[in-house]
Write an enzyme that holds these catalytic residues in place. Structure first.
Site, PDB file in Angstrom:
ATOM      1  N   LYS A   8       0.795  -1.019  -0.002  1.00  0.00           N
ATOM      2  CA  LYS A   8       0.125  -0.165  -0.205  1.00  0.00           C
ATOM      3  C   LYS A   8       0.703   1.236  -0.062  1.00  0.00           C
ATOM      4  O   LYS A   8       1.949   1.277   0.325  1.00  0.00           O
ATOM      5  CB  LYS A   8      -1.039  -0.016   1.350  1.00  0.00           C
ATOM      6  CG  LYS A   8      -0.124   0.258   2.947  1.00  0.00           C
ATOM      7  CD  LYS A   8      -0.197   1.667   3.066  1.00  0.00           C
ATOM      8  CE  LYS A   8       0.722   2.023   4.360  1.00  0.00           C
ATOM      9  NZ  LYS A   8       1.822   3.163   4.861  1.00  0.00           N
ATOM     10  N   ASP A 133      -2.050  -1.121  10.378  1.00  0.00           N
ATOM     11  CA  ASP A 133      -2.193  -1.472   8.706  1.00  0.00           C
ATOM     12  C   ASP A 133      -2.573  -2.541   8.255  1.00  0.00           C
ATOM     13  O   ASP A 133      -3.691  -2.316   7.108  1.00  0.00           O
ATOM     14  CB  ASP A 133      -0.645  -0.839   7.746  1.00  0.00           C
ATOM     15  CG  ASP A 133      -0.047   0.169   8.039  1.00  0.00           C
ATOM     16  OD1 ASP A 133      -1.035   1.568   8.420  1.00  0.00           O
ATOM     17  OD2 ASP A 133       1.065   0.370   8.385  1.00  0.00           O
TER      18      ASP A 133
END
Length: 280
Positions: A8, A133
């Site tokens: 990401k 995350d």
């Protein structure tokens, strides 16, 4: 069973406060990109065994994939083990959620192997015990993530946009970066509302203008190379450039593949880990 574990980037990262327990309160736009590790899991009689093609990757409880497997087996009282093979492509200690996405992918594969009726929401509960995350990495795409990462609001997918990504020749500790951040001295915050609007309109130039990461307040002062990389991206035709997460990876957002390729070639002369990829 084999699956991709996608990295990401942050399109924005804001720190809006700090809890009494020391955790920072975040407001960030996260985006999955087409850079990935490969995770293969096989069911075995007992234990958790980690194999990896990179010698420097820990193969014990320090590895988030190991932690994910442990939590899953314990939560569902599964009386067997797994062998996990990790093929690393995502740089480590880079602000790209390399460990987090591996952990999320382990949870998803283990669900498919052992408990196929578990929802993504239930997986996210386990994921939050692993890292901030990891819940986002369960579903990926484009999302607003708040709190310590547990409040996830999907938005229109900002997919198929070109990125060049540079991981400098050093790593950063997420903990150290946050510990050196003075929340009360963040004077310019991302305009998250405007950025979301730009994403929903698929307005690439407006997205580039509104990208902001407040952790750069810490890292750009200490690591001058990051300033240089950001400047190089703009000079080489990027619409915008920003550090991802707690760094040190920096990406440039492009609207033209030829410009991106020229930038990639230029950056490869200076840095070992450079990638052309896309948002997905």
């Amino acid at each position: 069973m084999l699956s991709k574990a996608h990295a990401k980037i942050n399109l924005s990262l804001d720190v809006i406060g700090k809890r009494k327990d020391g955790y920072h309160l975040l407001k960030m736009l996260m985006q999955t990109i087409d850079l990935y590790d490969l995770i293969e899991i096989k069911k075995i009689k007992k234990d958790i065994i980690i194999d990896c093609d990179r010698e420097y990757i820990p193969k014990d409880r320090r590895n988030l994939a190991y932690k994910a497997a442990t939590l899953f087996l314990d939560r569902y009282n599964i009386d067997s083990g797994v062998r996990i093979n990790i093929t690393k492509n995502i740089p480590v200690a880079a602000g790209l959620a390399g460990g987090s996405t591996d952990a999320a992918t382990v949870l998803k594969i283990m669900r498919d192997i052992f408990e196929p009726d578990i929802s993504n929401e239930e997986l996210k509960e386990i994921a939050l015990d692993i890292g901030a995350d990891v819940p986002f990495c369960i579903e990926g795409g484009t999302a607003l993530c708040e709190g310590i990462g547990e409040k996830i609001t999907p938005i229109k997918n900002f997919k198929n946009h070109i990125l060049v990504l540079v991981k400098p020749n050093f790593g950063l500790s997420t903990k150290d970066v946050y510990n050196n951040l003075k929340v009360e001295k963040i004077y310019i915050h991302p305009n998250t509302t405007k950025l979301i609007q730009s994403i929903e309109e698929d307005n690439l130039k407006s997205v580039a203008r509104n990208m902001r990461n407040v952790l750069e307040n810490v890292t750009l002062r200490k690591y001058k190379a990051l300033n240089s990389i950001k400047s190089n991206f703009i000079e080489l035709g990027a619409l915008g450039s920003m550090m991802s997460g707690s760094g040190p990876s920096v990406f440039g957002l492009f609207d033209d593949m030829l410009k991106a390729q020229i930038c990639y070639d230029n950056m490869r002369e200076k840095y070992k880990e450079v990638f052309i990829t896309r948002t997905i």
